[in-house]
Design an enzyme around this catalytic site. Structure first.
Site, PDB file in Angstrom:
ATOM      1  N   ASN A  70      -2.662  -9.166 -19.151  1.00 30.85           N
ATOM      2  CA  ASN A  70      -1.713  -8.270 -19.815  1.00 30.85           C
ATOM      3  C   ASN A  70      -2.450  -7.348 -20.764  1.00 30.85           C
ATOM      4  O   ASN A  70      -3.458  -7.715 -21.373  1.00 30.85           O
ATOM      5  CB  ASN A  70      -0.622  -9.048 -20.564  1.00 30.85           C
ATOM      6  CG  ASN A  70      -1.041  -9.361 -21.985  1.00 30.85           C
ATOM      7  OD1 ASN A  70      -0.923  -8.528 -22.887  1.00 30.85           O
ATOM      8  ND2 ASN A  70      -1.565 -10.555 -22.199  1.00 30.85           N
ATOM      9  N   MET A  72      -0.343  -5.364 -23.024  1.00 31.89           N
ATOM     10  CA  MET A  72       0.913  -4.853 -23.599  1.00 31.89           C
ATOM     11  C   MET A  72       0.627  -3.835 -24.708  1.00 31.89           C
ATOM     12  O   MET A  72       1.303  -2.828 -24.838  1.00 31.89           O
ATOM     13  CB  MET A  72       1.742  -6.002 -24.193  1.00 31.89           C
ATOM     14  CG  MET A  72       2.112  -7.118 -23.222  1.00 31.89           C
ATOM     15  SD  MET A  72       3.095  -6.562 -21.842  1.00 31.89           S
ATOM     16  CE  MET A  72       4.586  -6.114 -22.662  1.00 31.89           C
ATOM     17  N   ASN A 127      -1.712 -13.569 -36.139  1.00 31.13           N
ATOM     18  CA  ASN A 127      -2.405 -13.259 -34.884  1.00 31.13           C
ATOM     19  C   ASN A 127      -3.609 -12.382 -35.189  1.00 31.13           C
ATOM     20  O   ASN A 127      -3.471 -11.180 -35.371  1.00 31.13           O
ATOM     21  CB  ASN A 127      -1.443 -12.552 -33.921  1.00 31.13           C
ATOM     22  CG  ASN A 127      -2.120 -12.225 -32.598  1.00 31.13           C
ATOM     23  OD1 ASN A 127      -3.287 -12.574 -32.392  1.00 31.13           O
ATOM     24  ND2 ASN A 127      -1.396 -11.573 -31.716  1.00 31.13           N
ATOM     25  N   CYS A 130      -5.880 -10.952 -30.755  1.00 26.34           N
ATOM     26  CA  CYS A 130      -5.559 -10.203 -29.542  1.00 26.34           C
ATOM     27  C   CYS A 130      -6.856  -9.575 -29.014  1.00 26.34           C
ATOM     28  O   CYS A 130      -7.581  -8.933 -29.770  1.00 26.34           O
ATOM     29  CB  CYS A 130      -4.520  -9.127 -29.823  1.00 26.34           C
ATOM     30  SG  CYS A 130      -4.178  -8.169 -28.335  1.00 26.34           S
ATOM     31  N   THR A 193      -5.252 -15.097 -25.439  1.00 29.38           N
ATOM     32  CA  THR A 193      -5.777 -14.726 -24.129  1.00 29.38           C
ATOM     33  C   THR A 193      -7.231 -14.276 -24.266  1.00 29.38           C
ATOM     34  O   THR A 193      -7.706 -13.993 -25.372  1.00 29.38           O
ATOM     35  CB  THR A 193      -4.960 -13.572 -23.541  1.00 29.38           C
ATOM     36  OG1 THR A 193      -4.967 -12.495 -24.468  1.00 29.38           O
ATOM     37  CG2 THR A 193      -3.517 -13.995 -23.273  1.00 29.38           C
TER      38      THR A 193
HETATM   39  O1  RRO Z   1       0.582  -7.290 -27.149  1.00 27.62           O
HETATM   40  C1  RRO Z   1      -0.447  -7.627 -26.538  1.00 27.62           C
HETATM   41  O2  RRO Z   1      -1.028  -6.865 -25.733  1.00 27.62           O
HETATM   42  C2  RRO Z   1      -1.066  -8.953 -26.717  1.00 27.62           C
HETATM   43  C3  RRO Z   1      -1.266  -9.559 -27.946  1.00 27.62           C
HETATM   44 BR1  RRO Z   1      -0.666  -8.829 -29.527  1.00 27.62          BR
HETATM   45  C4  RRO Z   1      -1.967 -10.788 -28.017  1.00 27.62           C
HETATM   46  O3  RRO Z   1      -2.204 -11.381 -29.088  1.00 27.62           O
HETATM   47  N1  RRO Z   1      -2.427 -11.324 -26.872  1.00 27.62           N
HETATM   48  C5  RRO Z   1      -2.210 -10.733 -25.672  1.00 27.62           C
HETATM   49  O4  RRO Z   1      -2.649 -11.261 -24.629  1.00 27.62           O
HETATM   50  N2  RRO Z   1      -1.522  -9.563 -25.604  1.00 27.62           N
END
Ligand code: RRO
Length: 306
Positions: A70, A72, A127, A130, A193
Site C-alpha cells: 500500500n 495510501m 505512528n 510509516c 509495514t
Molecule cells: O497511510 C499510509 O500510506 C500508511 C501508513 Br500512515 C502507515 O503507517 N503504514 C502503511 O503501510 N501505510
C-alpha cells in the site's frame, strides 16, 4: 465469551487480545462499531495528522501473492474534524479506542495527541514508522533526538492515557525502542509495514502512484515475530503488541509465545473480512483447552524459557 482471553495492556483492559490494526476500517465511528460487533478486543483508528491530507495518487494498493503493498500516503481528515468521530466512537464502543497519531514535528504530535485524548481516546498509538510518507514516518526514527522529543511531547499530551509507540522493523530496533521507553512510551507495537515496491512489466513503470509502498501480510510475519522476540528479550517488563501478517490462530499463538501480550490484525481483515476475529478467538480458546491453561497471559513470552 471466554474470559480466559482477557488481557490488560498498559492499564487498558481488553476482552481479548485481538485488536484492529491502524489503517484498516478505522476512519469512522460506524466502522469501528462494526469491528467491535465482529469480536475485536479493541480498535485502532487510521493515523490522524494535524491537517487534512489527501494521500498519494492512485493506485494506492496492489495485491501480491505473498501480501499487500500500500501507498495510501496517510490520507485522513485532520484532527480538528476527527475529534467528532472520536467522541461518537467513544460513546458507542465498549472496547478500548486507541487513536493512531502521526506528525512531522513534536508540536504537531503534541497537538494531535492532546485533541484526541480530550475527545475521548482511551489510548494513543504514535505512528513513527510509516515506510513511504516523507517526514511522517521512518525518517523520524533516523534522528533519535527528534524522535525522543516527539515521544516526550506525545506522552505529556496523553496525560494519564497510555502511549503506544509503533516501531519499524528497519533501522536499529532496540535503540529506537529504548529511546521510546526512556521518553515515556507505555507499550511498544511491532511492526509497521516494510518499504517495498512493484514494477509493472508491461507499463515498464512502478505500479504504485507513490512508487514506494509498505508491504504487509504473510510475507512480513516472520520479521514481526523476530522483532517481538528481540524486544521481549531486551525489555521483558514493557508490554508489546505484535502486528504483521497474522491470519490464523497459530499466528497469534506464535506472537504471544514470542512475547506479545496482544496482537493487531490488519491485512487479514482486508483479505478475509471481519469474521477473522471470531475465528481467532475460537482457535486460541481451543489451544488453551488443549494446554490446560487458565489465561492467555500464560502464553506470553513462553518461547524464551530455558
Ligand atoms: O497511510 C499510509 O500510506 C500508511 C501508513 Br500512515 C502507515 O503507517 N503504514 C502503511 O503501510 N501505510
Amino acid at each position: 465469551m471466554d474470559t480466559r482471553l482477557s488481557v490488560e495492556v498498559a492499564g487498558l483492559r481488553f476482552r481479548n487480545p485481538f485488536l484492529l490494526a491502524a489503517g484498516i476500517l478505522g476512519i469512522t465511528a460506524g466502522l469501528l462499531v462494526r469491528v467491535e460487533s465482529a469480536g475485536a478486543g479493541g480498535v485502532v483508528t487510521k493515523t490522524i495528522t494535524r491537517n487534512p491530507r489527501e494521500g498519494h495518487e492512485n493506485p494506492v494498493v496492489y495485491e501480491l501473492e505473498c501480501g499487500l503493498l500500500n501507498s495510501m500516503g496517510l490520507p485522513n481528515p485532520g484532527i480538528d474534524y476527527f475529534v467528532d468521530e472520536i467522541a461518537r466512537a467513544k460513546e458507542l464502543l465498549s472496547v478500548p479506542l486507541i487513536v493512531s497519531v502521526g506528525g512531522s514535528t513534536p508540536e504537531e504530535v503534541a497537538y494531535v495527541v492532546r485533541r484526541a485524548v480530550e475527545a475521548g481516546a482511551d489510548g494513543v498509538e504514535l505512528n513513527a514508522s510509516c515506510p513511504h510518507v516523507e517526514r511522517y514516518g521512518v525518517e523520524l526514527l533516523q534522528d533519535l533526538e527528534l524522535f525522543e522529543e516527539v515521544v516526550e511531547r506525545a506522552k505529556d499530551s496523553a496525560r494519564t492515557k497510555p502511549l503506544f509507540v509503533k516501531l519499524s522493523a528497519t533501522g536499529d530496533l532496540i535503540r529506537v525502542a529504548e529511546t521510546a521507553i526512556e521518553a515515556g512510551a507505555d507499550c511498544l507495537v511491532a511492526i509497521n509495514t516494510i518499504r517495498a515496491m512493484a514494477v509493472d512489466v508491461w507499463a515498464q513503470r512502478p505500479v504504485l502512484g507513490g512508487i514506494y509502498g509498505g508491504l504487509s501480510g504473510p510475507a512480513i510475519r516472520p520479521i514481526a515475530v523476530r522483532c517481538v522476540y528481540e524486544l521481549y528479550e531486551e525489555f521483558p517488563d514493557v508490554p508489546i503488541v505484535g502486528v504483521g501478517g497474522i491470519c490464523k490462530w497459530e499466528d497469534v499463538a506464535e506472537m504471544l509465545l514470542a512475547g506479545a501480550v496482544a496482537v493487531q490484525i490488519g491485512t487479514a481483515v482486508a483479505y478475509r473480512g471481519l469474521s477473522i476475529f471470531e475465528e481467532l478467538a475460537l482457535g486460541i480458546s481451543e489451544y488453551l483447552d488443549e494446554l490446560g491453561l487458565s489465561s492467555v497471559r500464560e502464553l506470553v513470552g513462553r518461547a524464551h524459557r530455558g
